[in-house]
Design a protein around this motif. Structure first.
Motif, PDB file in Angstrom:
ATOM      1  N   MET A 166       7.776  50.335 -46.444  1.00 43.85           N
ATOM      2  CA  MET A 166       8.038  48.912 -46.923  1.00 43.85           C
ATOM      3  C   MET A 166       8.449  47.734 -46.172  1.00 43.85           C
ATOM      4  N   PHE A 167       9.352  48.450 -45.014  1.00 43.44           N
ATOM      5  CA  PHE A 167       9.557  47.443 -44.161  1.00 43.44           C
ATOM      6  C   PHE A 167       8.404  47.033 -42.956  1.00 43.44           C
ATOM      7  N   ASN A 168       7.820  48.105 -42.635  1.00 43.46           N
ATOM      8  CA  ASN A 168       6.336  47.759 -42.094  1.00 43.46           C
ATOM      9  C   ASN A 168       5.370  47.038 -42.432  1.00 43.46           C
ATOM     10  N   ARG A 169       5.516  47.078 -43.871  1.00 41.77           N
ATOM     11  CA  ARG A 169       4.615  46.240 -44.706  1.00 41.77           C
ATOM     12  C   ARG A 169       4.615  44.768 -44.728  1.00 41.77           C
ATOM     13  N   VAL A 170       5.889  44.346 -44.117  1.00 33.31           N
ATOM     14  CA  VAL A 170       5.995  43.093 -43.909  1.00 33.31           C
ATOM     15  C   VAL A 170       5.273  42.461 -42.819  1.00 33.31           C
ATOM     16  N   ASN A 171       4.491  41.272 -42.966  1.00 36.21           N
ATOM     17  CA  ASN A 171       3.690  40.951 -41.738  1.00 36.21           C
ATOM     18  C   ASN A 171       4.498  39.690 -41.335  1.00 36.21           C
ATOM     19  N   TRP A 172       5.481  39.922 -40.415  1.00 39.14           N
ATOM     20  CA  TRP A 172       6.340  38.719 -40.055  1.00 39.14           C
ATOM     21  C   TRP A 172       5.608  37.646 -39.388  1.00 39.14           C
ATOM     22  N   PRO A 173       4.698  37.643 -38.747  1.00 36.41           N
ATOM     23  CA  PRO A 173       3.967  36.562 -38.152  1.00 36.41           C
ATOM     24  C   PRO A 173       3.374  35.833 -39.096  1.00 36.41           C
ATOM     25  N   TRP A 174       3.066  36.586 -40.371  1.00 34.53           N
ATOM     26  CA  TRP A 174       2.082  35.671 -41.340  1.00 34.53           C
ATOM     27  C   TRP A 174       3.031  34.500 -41.952  1.00 34.53           C
ATOM     28  N   MET A 175       4.391  34.443 -41.763  1.00 34.69           N
ATOM     29  CA  MET A 175       4.985  33.316 -42.130  1.00 34.69           C
ATOM     30  C   MET A 175       5.263  32.048 -41.141  1.00 34.69           C
ATOM     31  N   GLN A 176       5.046  32.672 -40.155  1.00 34.94           N
ATOM     32  CA  GLN A 176       5.110  31.668 -39.083  1.00 34.94           C
ATOM     33  C   GLN A 176       4.215  30.764 -38.901  1.00 34.94           C
ATOM     34  N   GLN A 177       4.405  29.501 -38.619  1.00 37.44           N
ATOM     35  CA  GLN A 177       3.591  28.223 -38.399  1.00 37.44           C
ATOM     36  C   GLN A 177       2.786  28.378 -37.224  1.00 37.44           C
ATOM     37  N   SER A 178       1.533  27.623 -37.128  1.00 34.66           N
ATOM     38  CA  SER A 178       0.820  27.590 -35.857  1.00 34.66           C
ATOM     39  C   SER A 178       1.925  27.272 -34.497  1.00 34.66           C
ATOM     40  N   SER A 179       2.704  26.427 -34.958  1.00 36.44           N
ATOM     41  CA  SER A 179       3.631  25.883 -33.850  1.00 36.44           C
ATOM     42  C   SER A 179       4.654  26.928 -33.304  1.00 36.44           C
ATOM     43  N   GLY A 180       4.637  28.226 -33.927  1.00 35.21           N
ATOM     44  CA  GLY A 180       5.601  29.038 -33.687  1.00 35.21           C
ATOM     45  C   GLY A 180       6.912  28.918 -34.330  1.00 35.21           C
ATOM     46  N   VAL A 181       7.093  28.168 -35.072  1.00 30.44           N
ATOM     47  CA  VAL A 181       8.318  27.833 -36.094  1.00 30.44           C
ATOM     48  C   VAL A 181       8.082  28.966 -37.072  1.00 30.44           C
TER      49      VAL A 181
END
Length: 181
Positions: A166-181
């Protein structure tokens, strides 16, 4: 001077006339109060959770019981950690704590509404998104703190396997904006 990893545990150890850090801070009455408060917190998270899903209401009545139609994933994260505390401190039996944690992890993994592994702030009793609640990076992170806590506490079990999936299923970069924020 070896490369072996060594561990040690000390309890109430002092050398010379210097007491250990924190010694004497709490009176016996204070310690009894803190133990009672901890036990009550563990029991509140355990009793207010849905036994079949592990979902925990976003709020509850001070006298117990709740008619809330939705649960908070952040509260579930805190509730998962409470299960490890309850087991370690004897507020819950090992079997009871493990089984509730396993039920919760399995339910969220299989039925909890999410997008790219990020969960909605509120879930209905069947695990679906409640109303128009948003996908929450903060609440998902609070949930994942509890998920990782139980995965580490019950290492080598089916609970750990599903919790890490379940933890590894979280696509952390998906929530990131193109600016890197």
């Amino acid at each position: 001077n070896t490369s072996a990893l060594c561990t040690a545990a000390f309890s109430s150890v002092s050398i010379g006339n210097s007491p250990p850090p924190g010694a004497g801070i709490y009176s016996a009455t204070d310690q009894a109060f803190l133990n009672d408060l901890e036990n009550r917190d563990v029991q509140a998270f355990y009793t207010e959770a849905n036994a079949a899903t592990g979902l925990i209401p976003d709020n509850e009545n001070a006298s117990g019981g709740n008619d809330s139609a939705y649960s908070s994933i952040a509260a579930v994260g805190f509730g998962l950690s409470a299960l490890t505390i309850g087991d370690a401190r004897g507020s819950l039996s090992h079997t009871t704590a493990y089984q509730r944690a396993l039920t919760t992890i399995n339910f969220l993994y299989n039925s909890g509404a999410n997008n790219n592994g990020f969960f909605y702030h509120f879930l209905a009793s069947n695990g679906s998104r409640y109303g128009t609640s948003e996908i929450s990076s903060v609440d998902t992170a609070e949930l994942m703190s509890g998920v990782l806590n139980v995965a580490q506490y019950w290492a080598g079990t089916p609970l750990q396997t599903t919790a890490l999936a379940m933890f590894n299923r979280v696509n952390w970069p998906w929530m990131q904006q193109s600016s890197g924020v």
